[in-house]
Write an enzyme that holds these catalytic residues in place. Structure first.
Site, short mmCIF file in Angstrom:
data_model
loop_
_atom_site.label_atom_id
_atom_site.label_comp_id
_atom_site.label_asym_id
_atom_site.label_seq_id
_atom_site.Cartn_x
_atom_site.Cartn_y
_atom_site.Cartn_z
N HIS A 221 43.98 60.91 8.05
CA HIS A 221 43.58 61.40 6.72
C HIS A 221 42.98 62.80 6.84
CE1 HIS A 221 41.87 60.89 2.57
NE2 HIS A 221 41.00 61.78 3.05
N GLU A 222 42.02 62.96 7.74
CA GLU A 222 41.36 64.25 7.89
C GLU A 222 42.30 65.29 8.50
OE1 GLU A 222 38.70 64.72 6.39
OE2 GLU A 222 38.24 62.60 6.01
N HIS B 183 44.14 67.00 5.70
CA HIS B 183 43.36 68.10 5.13
C HIS B 183 43.38 69.32 6.05
CE1 HIS B 183 41.80 65.67 1.91
NE2 HIS B 183 41.05 64.90 2.69
#
Length: 372
Positions: A25-26, A29
């Site tokens: 997920h990170e 980003h």
């Protein structure tokens, strides 16, 4: 007697599920941010005190932190790990400070950077489901009634063996999986089944049975059943394109179930005890790990989709909250005022913390140690 996964397996399962899912997920980003020239100051798995880490040649601090309940990427210009903007600092930034700053990037770039995290979790879910579809093929049973359960709301309502269920409350169904999905989330609800019987079209009202069932570990779930079985399912192999298309359908079905479940909790049709937090995730992770790799990976796909869904809710401090502010900025052609943003973010953080506290208490109350 119910089985029980050891506590150490809860911990291992939790770390094996949440660690990789938070990381990807990170990374979503981070990678999209770097692609657009935004500088990352920190990449953390976990919150709180840093346990270990290193700083790369670009100046990003990569670290593992003490509280393994999430993670964050702190881009240049962020006031804190929640990416809450500092309006005063943004306005007074020098040209050097603006270079590589997240909050000075174009609106569409900021939106894509924020959306990339949940999108990566969605892609993980699609990849897992598509892999299963390629490996095991498509399982499908017709919507024709093959037999009845011992307790059957369908039989009591007048269904007969050989009836083909064509629609539920006007929504067409093509196979038995769709029939099950349309009834399992609505225990106690009366629905109208459109059936074909010997060439005739009939509409039969059925009140869905309300059942509380337990799995092998004693976990309870409240589901709806009409007590109808299909005939033997057919299995067919699928190619890569069909496997991906099936994975999209399967993921969308899960999202609809999530939305329905939340709506039912909000309206009182379901108990808030069905909400789960980190302790329940750890418990289920350990249990699925004890059942084998396929069960565990399937559970990881479900959690990955849940992470994406929760993060896209329009709550300030979550990804969806940031996207809501960007949408408002696009419509207004200027950012929401600093006072409004600060109030919204503080409210959002308070709401998230209150929800975390509530689900944690809920989790503890559901453990056998405290009495069920």
């Amino acid at each position: 007697m119910f089985e029980s996964a050891p506590v150490w397996m809860w911990i291992v399962g939790f770390l094996l599920v949440l660690g990789p899912l938070v990381t990807v997920h990170e990374l979503g980003h981070y990678l999209v941010g770097r692609w657009f020239g935004v500088k990352a100051e920190a990449f953390s798995i976990g919150f709180g005190k840093e346990l270990t880490g290193w700083t790369d040649s670009e100046g990003t601090r990569w670290k593992l932190s003490a509280l393994p309940l999430g993670g964050y990427v702190q881009f240049k210009g962020d006031m804190n790990p929640a990416s809450i903007p500092d309006a005063e600092a943004i306005d007074s930034a020098t040209e050097e400070e603006r270079d590589g700053s997240f909050h000075h990037a174009a609106l569409w770039k900021r939106a894509l950077i924020v959306f990339a995290g949940p999108a990566t979790n969605i892609l993980v879910t699609l990849a897992i489901f598509a892999s299963f579809n390629l490996a095991y093929g498509r399982f499908e049973a017709s919507s024709e009634v093959g037999s009845f359960a011992e307790v059957s709301a369908g039989r009591e309502a007048g269904l007969q063996v050989g009836d083909r269920i064509e629609a539920i409350d006007g929504a067409p169904v093509e196979n038995f999986n769709e029939v099950a999905q349309r009834v399992m989330m609505y225990p106690g609800k009366t629905v109208e089944l459109a059936v074909e019987r010997n060439g005739r079209e009939l509409v039969i009202p059925v009140t869905i049975g309300d059942f509380t069932e337990q799995d092998r570990f004693g976990n309870e779930s409240r589901i709806g059943r009409i007590g109808v079985y299909s005939g033997p399912p057919e299995t067919s192999s699928v190619g890569p394109v069909e496997a991906i298309a099936l994975s999209v359908d399967q993921s969308w079905d899960l999202v609809r179930m999530m939305v329905t479940g939340i709506a039912q909790i909000l309206t009182g049709d379901r108990s808030v005890k069905e909400l789960g937090g980190p302790i329940k995730i750890a418990k289920y992770s350990g249990e699925q790990l004890s059942l084998g790799l396929m069960s565990f990976v399937s559970f990881a796909a479900l959690i990955s989709l849940n992470l994406a869904f929760i993060n896209l809710l329009p709550i300030p401090a979550l990804d969806g909250g940031h996207l809501a502010f960007y949408a408002a900025e696009a419509v207004r052609r200027k950012p929401v005022g600093p006072r409004g943003q600060e109030l919204a973010y503080r409210t959002g953080v308070g709401l998230v913390l209150a929800l975390m506290l509530f689900v944690t208490i809920n989790d503890l109350a559901s453990l056998p140690l405290f009495g069920r």
